[in-house]
Each structure stands twice: as C-alpha cells, then as structure tokens.
Design a protein around this motif. Structure first.
Motif, mmCIF file in Angstrom:
data_model
loop_
_atom_site.group_PDB
_atom_site.id
_atom_site.type_symbol
_atom_site.label_atom_id
_atom_site.label_comp_id
_atom_site.label_asym_id
_atom_site.label_seq_id
_atom_site.Cartn_x
_atom_site.Cartn_y
_atom_site.Cartn_z
ATOM 1 N N GLN A 66 96.243 103.162 48.311
ATOM 2 C CA GLN A 66 95.741 102.886 49.657
ATOM 3 C C GLN A 66 95.093 101.512 49.767
ATOM 4 O OE1 GLN A 66 93.919 106.014 48.397
ATOM 5 N NE2 GLN A 66 94.817 107.613 49.664
ATOM 6 N N ASP A 67 94.621 100.990 48.649
ATOM 7 C CA ASP A 67 93.911 99.717 48.648
ATOM 8 C C ASP A 67 94.207 98.988 47.331
ATOM 9 O OD1 ASP A 67 91.766 97.810 49.545
ATOM 10 O OD2 ASP A 67 90.795 98.603 47.743
ATOM 11 N N MET A 68 94.810 97.812 47.423
ATOM 12 C CA MET A 68 95.234 97.083 46.226
ATOM 13 C C MET A 68 94.052 96.603 45.389
ATOM 14 S SD MET A 68 98.223 96.748 44.955
ATOM 15 C CE MET A 68 99.651 96.727 45.992
ATOM 16 N N GLU A 69 92.941 96.210 46.017
ATOM 17 C CA GLU A 69 91.784 95.734 45.245
ATOM 18 C C GLU A 69 91.185 96.848 44.396
ATOM 19 O OE1 GLU A 69 88.872 93.456 47.399
ATOM 20 O OE2 GLU A 69 90.440 92.396 48.510
ATOM 21 N N THR A 70 91.082 98.034 44.964
ATOM 22 C CA THR A 70 90.571 99.186 44.216
ATOM 23 C C THR A 70 91.493 99.500 43.048
ATOM 24 O OG1 THR A 70 89.528 100.096 46.193
ATOM 25 C CG2 THR A 70 89.947 101.634 44.386
ATOM 26 N N ALA A 71 92.792 99.473 43.292
ATOM 27 C CA ALA A 71 93.773 99.740 42.236
ATOM 28 C C ALA A 71 93.670 98.711 41.120
ATOM 29 C CB ALA A 71 95.182 99.757 42.817
ATOM 30 N N GLN A 72 93.522 97.433 41.490
ATOM 31 C CA GLN A 72 93.388 96.377 40.475
ATOM 32 C C GLN A 72 92.142 96.594 39.623
ATOM 33 O OE1 GLN A 72 94.583 92.145 41.350
ATOM 34 N NE2 GLN A 72 94.263 92.915 43.430
ATOM 35 N N ARG A 73 91.020 96.917 40.263
ATOM 36 C CA ARG A 73 89.783 97.142 39.502
ATOM 37 C C ARG A 73 89.976 98.273 38.491
ATOM 38 N NH1 ARG A 73 87.346 96.149 44.394
ATOM 39 N NH2 ARG A 73 87.078 98.353 44.860
ATOM 40 N N PHE A 74 90.638 99.350 38.901
ATOM 41 C CA PHE A 74 90.814 100.484 38.003
ATOM 42 C C PHE A 74 91.799 100.167 36.889
ATOM 43 C CE2 PHE A 74 92.883 104.449 36.708
ATOM 44 C CZ PHE A 74 91.769 105.138 36.234
ATOM 45 N N TYR A 75 92.994 99.696 37.237
ATOM 46 C CA TYR A 75 94.040 99.512 36.228
ATOM 47 C C TYR A 75 93.880 98.238 35.395
ATOM 48 C CZ TYR A 75 96.459 103.581 37.944
ATOM 49 O OH TYR A 75 96.772 104.874 38.282
ATOM 50 N N ILE A 76 93.396 97.158 35.999
ATOM 51 C CA ILE A 76 93.248 95.900 35.249
ATOM 52 C C ILE A 76 91.884 95.850 34.556
ATOM 53 C CG2 ILE A 76 93.115 93.387 35.438
ATOM 54 C CD1 ILE A 76 95.209 93.598 37.723
ATOM 55 N N ASP A 77 90.821 95.937 35.340
ATOM 56 C CA ASP A 77 89.477 95.845 34.763
ATOM 57 C C ASP A 77 89.125 97.067 33.925
ATOM 58 O OD1 ASP A 77 89.320 93.473 36.188
ATOM 59 O OD2 ASP A 77 88.151 94.356 37.826
ATOM 60 N N GLY A 78 89.536 98.247 34.373
ATOM 61 C CA GLY A 78 89.171 99.479 33.688
ATOM 62 C C GLY A 78 90.069 99.840 32.524
ATOM 63 N N LEU A 79 91.387 99.868 32.762
ATOM 64 C CA LEU A 79 92.313 100.329 31.731
ATOM 65 C C LEU A 79 92.994 99.207 30.961
ATOM 66 C CD1 LEU A 79 93.982 103.443 33.410
ATOM 67 C CD2 LEU A 79 91.816 103.260 32.168
ATOM 68 N N GLY A 80 92.751 97.964 31.319
ATOM 69 C CA GLY A 80 93.233 96.845 30.524
ATOM 70 C C GLY A 80 94.657 96.394 30.775
ATOM 71 N N PHE A 81 95.236 96.786 31.906
ATOM 72 C CA PHE A 81 96.568 96.289 32.253
ATOM 73 C C PHE A 81 96.478 94.817 32.658
ATOM 74 C CE2 PHE A 81 97.502 100.750 32.497
ATOM 75 C CZ PHE A 81 98.869 100.858 32.284
ATOM 76 N N THR A 82 97.597 94.126 32.600
ATOM 77 C CA THR A 82 97.711 92.728 33.019
ATOM 78 C C THR A 82 98.681 92.653 34.186
ATOM 79 O OG1 THR A 82 97.338 91.958 30.760
ATOM 80 C CG2 THR A 82 98.379 90.404 32.273
ATOM 81 N N LYS A 83 98.294 91.891 35.202
ATOM 82 C CA LYS A 83 99.181 91.684 36.346
ATOM 83 C C LYS A 83 100.254 90.677 35.944
ATOM 84 C CE LYS A 83 97.135 89.917 39.809
ATOM 85 N NZ LYS A 83 96.485 89.400 41.013
ATOM 86 N N THR A 84 101.530 91.057 36.119
ATOM 87 C CA THR A 84 102.628 90.153 35.781
ATOM 88 C C THR A 84 103.391 89.682 37.006
ATOM 89 O OG1 THR A 84 104.192 91.960 35.404
ATOM 90 C CG2 THR A 84 102.915 91.194 33.494
ATOM 91 N N PHE A 85 103.184 90.336 38.151
ATOM 92 C CA PHE A 85 103.886 89.953 39.372
ATOM 93 C C PHE A 85 103.163 90.565 40.563
ATOM 94 C CE2 PHE A 85 106.991 90.931 42.733
ATOM 95 C CZ PHE A 85 107.555 89.686 42.933
ATOM 96 N N GLN A 86 103.159 89.823 41.662
ATOM 97 C CA GLN A 86 102.692 90.382 42.931
ATOM 98 C C GLN A 86 103.497 89.760 44.055
ATOM 99 O OE1 GLN A 86 98.498 89.415 43.056
ATOM 100 N NE2 GLN A 86 98.861 87.663 44.374
ATOM 101 N N ASN A 87 103.574 90.484 45.173
ATOM 102 C CA ASN A 87 104.377 90.036 46.303
ATOM 103 C C ASN A 87 103.656 90.384 47.599
ATOM 104 O OD1 ASN A 87 106.522 89.094 47.810
ATOM 105 N ND2 ASN A 87 107.786 90.901 47.498
ATOM 106 N N GLY A 88 103.725 89.470 48.555
ATOM 107 C CA GLY A 88 103.169 89.702 49.883
ATOM 108 C C GLY A 88 101.832 89.032 50.092
ATOM 109 N N ASP A 89 101.510 88.843 51.359
ATOM 110 C CA ASP A 89 100.222 88.283 51.758
ATOM 111 C C ASP A 89 99.796 88.974 53.051
ATOM 112 O OD1 ASP A 89 97.926 86.804 51.982
ATOM 113 O OD2 ASP A 89 98.940 85.008 52.737
ATOM 114 N N PRO A 90 98.973 90.020 52.962
ATOM 115 C CA PRO A 90 98.278 90.488 51.762
ATOM 116 C C PRO A 90 99.248 91.146 50.772
ATOM 117 C CG PRO A 90 97.876 91.990 53.565
ATOM 118 C CD PRO A 90 98.654 90.831 54.136
ATOM 119 N N VAL A 91 98.800 91.264 49.536
ATOM 120 C CA VAL A 91 99.635 91.816 48.473
ATOM 121 C C VAL A 91 100.001 93.263 48.797
ATOM 122 C CG1 VAL A 91 99.740 92.416 46.025
ATOM 123 C CG2 VAL A 91 98.624 90.293 46.748
ATOM 124 N N GLY A 92 101.298 93.532 48.786
ATOM 125 C CA GLY A 92 101.790 94.878 49.056
ATOM 126 C C GLY A 92 102.479 95.501 47.870
#
Length: 124
Positions: A18-44
């Motif tokens: 529902q919200d990309m920023e919340t998802a990033q905080r959980f998966y990147i900051d919390g679980l240690g994933f790395t973003k390799t690609f994003q698309n859209g403005d805002p990111v979808g």
C-alpha cells in the motif's frame, strides 16, 4: 517440443504494497534487501534482492492481504530470521517450530499483511 524440453529460470514473488516507503523500511532497512531497480514517479514498482532471494514490490494502495502465505523463503537460520522479523515489527502468524516435513518454520506478515512462510531445512 515436450514440456521436459523447456528450461525454467528464476521466479520471483510480486508483493502488493500500500505504501512503498513503508515497504522499503521493512525489507531494506529491516531485512537487509538491496534495491536493484525501481520504476515510476512516484515509484510504483521495485525489485529487491538479498543473496539468492528476489522480491518485486508493486504499489497497490487498495491492497487487501490474502489470509494465507503468498511466498516461501528458505533461510539457513530460522531462529535468527524469526528474531529479525520480530525486531522490525513483522506480525508473527505462526511461531517457529520444527515440522514433520523436515523444516524449522514460521509465518510472518509484513507491514502490508503479506504473509511469508519461512523455513530452514533440518539436518537428518
């Protein structure tokens, strides 16, 4: 051509969020994933990787989570992953336990309600 002549490559789970920023905080900051690609403005849409795992996040503001796991993740330490999930606010759906089918497993829900079944192969 027969079905056995077809070679399959990787398959990646697409998680609606529902919200990309919340998802990033959980998966990147919390679980240690790395973003390799994003698309859209805002990111979808976003692709995240960690080790051999890959997740695709798709922005779906009206998403309602399924009442069952939509992905399965194998790890080498289920207890450590359980602790990591709890530390970063995941809702624990099923506690960690040894299963008769040879996995130490648990189920968590991410901040958007997506349930992920986590397992570690037990040594026989």
């Amino acid at each position: 051509m027969t079905l056995t002549a077809i070679s399959f490559g990787r398959i990646a789970a697409i998680l609606p969020v529902q919200d990309m920023e919340t998802a990033q905080r959980f998966y990147i900051d919390g679980l240690g994933f790395t973003k390799t690609f994003q698309n859209g403005d805002p990111v979808g849409f976003m692709i995240l990787k960690r080790d051999e795992s890959e997740l695709h996040l798709s922005l779906q503001p009206r998403h309602k989570a399924a009442p069952f796991p939509i992905a399965h993740l194998l790890v080498d330490d289920a207890n450590a992953m359980f602790a990591l999930c709890k530390r970063h606010g995941a809702k624990i759906i099923k506690d960690v336990q040894d299963k008769e089918y040879g996995l130490r497993a648990f189920v968590f829900a991410d901040p958007h309600g997506n349930r992920i079944d986590v397992g570690q192969r037990l040594r026989v």
